[in-house]
Write an enzyme that holds these catalytic residues in place. Structure first.
Site, mmCIF file in Angstrom:
data_model
loop_
_atom_site.group_PDB
_atom_site.id
_atom_site.type_symbol
_atom_site.label_atom_id
_atom_site.label_comp_id
_atom_site.label_asym_id
_atom_site.label_seq_id
_atom_site.Cartn_x
_atom_site.Cartn_y
_atom_site.Cartn_z
ATOM 1 N N LYS A 61 -4.020 3.786 7.880
ATOM 2 C CA LYS A 61 -3.783 4.086 9.288
ATOM 3 C C LYS A 61 -3.183 5.485 9.536
ATOM 4 O O LYS A 61 -3.923 6.450 9.506
ATOM 5 C CB LYS A 61 -2.964 2.957 9.914
ATOM 6 C CG LYS A 61 -3.751 1.628 9.792
ATOM 7 C CD LYS A 61 -3.308 0.490 10.630
ATOM 8 C CE LYS A 61 -4.348 -0.614 10.621
ATOM 9 N NZ LYS A 61 -4.009 -1.827 9.929
ATOM 10 N N ASP A 103 2.900 -3.730 1.470
ATOM 11 C CA ASP A 103 1.715 -3.252 2.171
ATOM 12 C C ASP A 103 2.209 -2.564 3.445
ATOM 13 O O ASP A 103 2.520 -3.211 4.441
ATOM 14 C CB ASP A 103 0.776 -4.420 2.487
ATOM 15 C CG ASP A 103 -0.480 -3.947 3.220
ATOM 16 O OD1 ASP A 103 -0.575 -2.738 3.527
ATOM 17 O OD2 ASP A 103 -1.347 -4.794 3.486
ATOM 18 N N TYR A 140 -1.711 -9.859 6.717
ATOM 19 C CA TYR A 140 -3.080 -9.390 6.545
ATOM 20 C C TYR A 140 -3.058 -8.186 5.624
ATOM 21 O O TYR A 140 -2.252 -7.279 5.804
ATOM 22 C CB TYR A 140 -3.673 -9.001 7.901
ATOM 23 C CG TYR A 140 -5.088 -8.469 7.845
ATOM 24 C CD1 TYR A 140 -6.149 -9.315 7.496
ATOM 25 C CD2 TYR A 140 -5.375 -7.143 8.132
ATOM 26 C CE1 TYR A 140 -7.460 -8.836 7.449
ATOM 27 C CE2 TYR A 140 -6.676 -6.658 8.086
ATOM 28 C CZ TYR A 140 -7.711 -7.509 7.742
ATOM 29 O OH TYR A 140 -8.996 -7.033 7.702
#
Ligand SMILES: *Cc1c(COP(=O)(O)O)cnc(C)c1O
Length: 428
Positions: A266, A238, A143
């Protein structure tokens, strides 16, 4: 679920699609209704009905030091006094960029954005601008946020063309996203061969958190590095999830593989909405106003967000020992769960690295999306509810990793393992 959460969820559905601002929060995968959270401190979440839970998600990763971590809170309060946003350069964002390049050495230059989604969208634009090529390779089950180019699922025609995963993603966009199964270098080689000279970037989660926790097999990351070197493809890690989590320098430090570009999110915001992308100076010099690839943000580098993020990174940089503690906590929880499984005669798969882990309700080895899907999601739903009833707040989906924080002490670990043992026994 408590009365207040139930009431709020009913009310929310009148005004917000599905009652939530991000889909997984709705508990659809596990049944029941979501808890509305009032506050959090350290290892605990407290809901609107004043129930207390040990948090195993930590805002999907950012709260690696536990909730309302004091040095972060203090820095935000201090910065708050000078107002919230100027839309002009600040000293704090220079400090932020500097500390990122120190902690993640492959990032020579970095641009701040407001979410992980923005980071990955921007990174592939830059990779395309830099290489003059259109196509990208992504992996099934990885994702990268909700940018159009990444919402592409597998199909039998995946070797040459992706199919959109969501209405609203055009076929035109989907055709430039090529898919391969995770941990399968041969599939990547075939894609590269069939699209010679057309691939701008390979983007992946160096450890996957978004199909549950899935680790790269030995040689996989190096194999991708080699392919990218040979074919002049930009390798993008990522690390929105793994950055500052698996090591101060993320998965790339832990596994010793250097990508060309890195996306972050995050933890980098300390709980504020922040993302960043960066990499080799030569590539990042393509970003406007240094270069021709346009990317901008009214609130990018926002002072409040930089204050939280910088305080977080500074603390991590100055206390590298906290990773040792996180490793030990992870080890203790995972081995405790494994002991319970053995005791109960259950054969389920546990994937684990550092402070990330997933318990899959399957006896297959989980190494890609196909094997992840062999899990019994219904049983996971029961497990989730059984844990929640015992005061442990897990991610409400089998296809998510859990994230541990330094706020977990012996007593929390004990409570987690006890709840786990009872829950596993209860649901069989
Ligand atoms: C969470 C996540 C994203 C998206 O970040 P948002 O801030 O939710 O847009 C991208 N990539 C990975 C690996 C993630 O875990």
């Amino acid at each position: 679920m408590g009365k207040k959460s139930a009431k709020l969820f009913a009310k929310a559905q009148n005004y917000i699609p599905g009652g939530v601002n991000s889909p997984v929060r709705a508990f659809k995968a596990v049944g029941g209704n979501p808890l509305f959270i009032k506050k959090a401190k350290g290892a605990y979440l407290i809901d609107e009905d004043d129930n207390q839970y040990i948090d195993m998600i930590n805002s999907w990763g950012p709260m690696i030091l536990g909730h309302a971590f004091e040095p972060v809170e203090k820095q935000v309060r201090k910065t708050l006094k000078n107002s919230f946003s100027f839309g002009a350069p600040t000293a704090l964002e220079v400090d932020m960029a500097k500390i990122i390049t120190e902690m993640v050495p492959s990032v020579e230059k970095v641009r701040m954005v407001n979410s992980g989604t923005e980071a990955t969208m921007s990174a592939i634009r830059v990779a395309r601008g830099y290489t003059g090529r259109d196509k990208i390779i992504k992996f099934e089950g990885c994702y990268h946020g909700h940018g159009d180019s990444f919402l592409i699922s597998a199909g039998s025609g995946a070797i040459t063309m992706g199919e959109p995963d969501s209405p609203g993603v055009t076929k035109g966009t989907a055709k430039d996203t090529l898919l391969a199964p995770y941990n399968d270098l041969e599939a990547v080689r075939k894609l590269v061969e069939a699209n010679k000279g057309e691939i701008a970037a390979i983007i992946l989660e160096p450890v996957v958190g978004n199909m549950g926790c899935v680790l790269p097999e030995d040689g996989y990351l190096q194999g991708l590095r080699d392919i990218c070197d040979q074919e002049k493809i930009v390798l993008i890690f990522d690390e929105v999830m793994t950055g500052f989590r698996l090591a101060p320098g993320g998965a790339q430090e832990r596994f010793g593989i250097t990508p060309d570009m890195t996306t972050l999110g995050k933890i980098i915001g300390g709980g504020m909405p922040v993302g960043a992308y960066g990499g080799k100076a030569e590539i990042m010099e393509f970003v406007s106003p240094a270069g021709p690839v346009y990317q901008a943000g009214t609130l990018s580098g926002n002072p409040m967000a930089m204050a939280a993020g910088y305080a977080m990174l500074k603390h991590i940089q100055e206390n590298p020992n906290l990773y040792k503690k996180l490793e030990e906590t992870g080890e203790e929880i995972v081995s405790g769960i494994k002991d319970s499984l053995t005791e109960l005669g259950l054969v389920y798969t546990m994937n684990h690295v550092g402070s990330m882990y997933s318990l899959f309700f399957t006896n297959q080895k989980v190494k890609d999306l196909e094997t992840a899907k062999s899990t019994n999601t219904e049983l996971f739903g029961k497990y989730f509810q059984a844990m929640l009833k015992r005061g442990i707040y897990l991610a409400p989906s089998q296809f998510e990793s859990l994230f541990l924080s330094t706020a977990l002490k012996k007593k929390h670990i004990k409570a987690i393992l006890k709840a786990n043992r009872e829950s596993l026994a209860e649901i069989q």
